[in-house]
Write an enzyme that holds these catalytic residues in place. Sequence first.
Site, short mmCIF file in Angstrom:
data_model
loop_
_atom_site.label_atom_id
_atom_site.label_comp_id
_atom_site.label_asym_id
_atom_site.label_seq_id
_atom_site.Cartn_x
_atom_site.Cartn_y
_atom_site.Cartn_z
N GLY A 1 38.77 19.32 71.41
CA GLY A 1 39.85 20.25 71.06
C GLY A 1 40.52 20.89 72.26
N ASN B 1 38.79 13.88 75.58
CA ASN B 1 38.79 12.91 74.47
C ASN B 1 39.78 13.43 73.43
OD1 ASN B 1 38.35 11.19 72.37
ND2 ASN B 1 36.25 11.85 71.95
N LYS C 1 40.73 11.96 70.84
CA LYS C 1 40.46 11.44 69.49
C LYS C 1 41.78 10.91 68.91
CE LYS C 1 36.62 14.58 69.39
NZ LYS C 1 35.65 15.35 68.63
N HIS D 1 30.24 7.31 70.45
CA HIS D 1 30.62 8.65 69.99
C HIS D 1 30.15 8.83 68.54
CE1 HIS D 1 32.91 12.19 68.92
NE2 HIS D 1 33.12 12.39 70.20
N GLU E 1 31.45 10.13 66.07
CA GLU E 1 32.45 9.84 65.03
C GLU E 1 32.54 8.34 64.77
OE1 GLU E 1 35.59 12.08 66.89
OE2 GLU E 1 34.42 13.90 66.53
N GLU F 1 26.19 15.00 73.16
CA GLU F 1 27.06 15.71 72.24
C GLU F 1 26.30 15.96 70.93
OE1 GLU F 1 31.52 15.13 73.25
OE2 GLU F 1 30.91 13.54 71.88
N GLY G 1 33.50 20.15 67.44
CA GLY G 1 34.63 20.66 66.67
C GLY G 1 34.28 21.82 65.75
N SER H 1 32.41 21.67 71.55
CA SER H 1 33.00 23.00 71.54
C SER H 1 33.02 23.68 72.92
CB SER H 1 32.31 23.90 70.51
OG SER H 1 32.50 23.38 69.21
#
Length: 246
Positions: free
Chosen positions: A231, A9, A11, A92, A94, A164, A170, A209
């Site tokens: 990430g 992902n 993002k 998600h 976010e 998640e 993150g 992470s």
Amino acid sequence: MRKFILAANWKMNLTAAEAQDWLTQFNDLVTENSTHEFRLYAPSLFSAELAKSNTIHIGAQNAFPSDFGAFTGEVSIPQLISVGVKSLLIGHSERRSYFHESTEFIKEKVDACCQHAFPFILCCGEDFETREKDEYLSFIRNQLSTAIEQVEKEQLALMVIAYEPIWAIGTGQTATIDQILEVHGYIRSVLIDFFGELGVAVPILYGGSVNSSNAKSIFACPEVNGGLIGGASLNASVFLELASSL
Ligand code: 13P
């Protein structure tokens, strides 16, 4: 051998040129006969171009749950399908927090995917306060049960769940193996409550992470069927390195 899904992902990261470089590197490094499924959730802007290569499943990070209409700035599932996008990320954290997407709205997206026989990854996961209050299991059950209420057994092959925990996204603070075992086992039991034995086959991914040092122990957990990677997915070789832990 267990079959895993490893989903990147991105993002809102990378430019068009960087996206192409990533794909070139991925194509150079990926093992052709890998038994695992690799997916890339790129910004929709790059989907059409990336999908042309046909070497990795391209998914979208967002879609609006109507086929067309006056929804400025949004993209529909038929539009995504028309450029070769193969699945959608839904729920998600976010999108839930920054764009105020409610669980009911997320259900509309799930239903729209089912209507179009369009595969999707449904994300769930608690914030830190909910975990501290020891309410995370019921929180996750509510997120899931609202969203999958109308999913039929015949549509189950479209669905992947991703756990998640928000506090692990993150932050470098991965959930512990015990926490992952508990929640993934619990999600499996929710799926079995809903769909009977067919719930056993729904893949459950872990995200938050994941990196090359912790991937091996996370992917060894019995109810972990892959990962949703933020990430560590921005570099194709780092992303593929995770696959060597599968
Ligand atoms: P990180 O891997 O950067 O923690 O992000 C996880 C995530 O949100 C993937 O959807």
